[in-house]
Design an enzyme around this catalytic site. Structure first.
Site, PDB file in Angstrom:
ATOM      1  CB  ILE A 121      -1.471  -9.699 -22.827  1.00  0.00           C
ATOM      2  CG1 ILE A 121      -1.089  -9.479 -24.062  1.00  0.00           C
ATOM      3  CG2 ILE A 121      -2.699  -8.670 -22.605  1.00  0.00           C
ATOM      4  CD1 ILE A 121      -1.916  -9.655 -25.250  1.00  0.00           C
ATOM      5  CD  GLU A 124       3.924 -20.245 -25.801  1.00  0.00           C
ATOM      6  OE1 GLU A 124       4.292 -19.009 -25.568  1.00  0.00           O
ATOM      7  OE2 GLU A 124       4.993 -20.805 -26.945  1.00  0.00           O
ATOM      8  CG  ASN A 152      -6.397 -16.641 -18.860  1.00  0.00           C
ATOM      9  OD1 ASN A 152      -7.412 -16.103 -18.748  1.00  0.00           O
ATOM     10  ND2 ASN A 152      -5.372 -15.787 -18.876  1.00  0.00           N
ATOM     11  CE1 TYR A 180      -4.397 -12.795 -25.735  1.00  0.00           C
ATOM     12  CE2 TYR A 180      -4.316 -14.933 -25.144  1.00  0.00           C
ATOM     13  CZ  TYR A 180      -3.995 -13.782 -24.951  1.00  0.00           C
ATOM     14  OH  TYR A 180      -3.227 -13.248 -23.922  1.00  0.00           O
TER      15      TYR A 180
END
Length: 147
Positions: free
Chosen positions: A68, A102, A107, A114
């Site tokens: 993404i 993953e 990050n 998420y």
């Protein structure tokens, strides 16, 4: 700008976004896999430019997020959220039972995105990423689709 299905005519723009966003970008040829039956891709276009995109492989009732990415020029505008929502909707439409991914342990913004969608940490993959070497967090979203 809204998320739409990734089509072959978007591949050059998405490949440019990959080069802009990632240290180890996917090639246009590799991105073409996201236009096939065993995968799906979503893109947010701004004219001829890809502002954000995401991809997911779909095999044996499970989804695996590939990448993404959002162009630095378009960050903090909700495009990652739109891409993720569209990928989850596609997974549900396909009757997938879960989605995994993953993410680099550093990050924090992606991890927060998420988690906002209900992904939970399931494990770690030490030295998964290179350039720089870093551990990946493995995250999973259970969808409850048919297996």
């Amino acid at each position: 700008m809204t998320a739409q299905r990734l089509e072959k005519e978007h591949l050059a723009a998405v490949a440019a976004l990959e080069r802009e966003t990632f240290k180890n970008p996917w090639s246009e040829q590799a991105l073409a896999l996201l236009c096939g039956e065993m995968a799906t891709g979503v893109v947010v276009m701004d004219g001829a430019r890809a502002a954000a995109y995401g991809g997911m492989m779909c095999v044996a009732g499970e989804g695996q997020i590939t990448n993404i990415g959002t162009s630095p020029d378009y960050r903090r505008r909700g495009l990652g959220t739109a891409v993720m929502a569209a990928l989850i909707a596609e997974a549900q439409a396909r009757g997938l039972c879960e989605i995994s991914l993953e993410v680099r342990e550093s990050n924090v913004a992606a991890i927060a995105l998420y988690e906002k969608f209900g992904f939970r940490m399931m494990g770690k993959r030490p030295r998964f990423y290179t350039n720089p070497t870093e551990t990946a967090f493995v995250m999973l979203l259970a969808l409850g689709g048919a297996e």
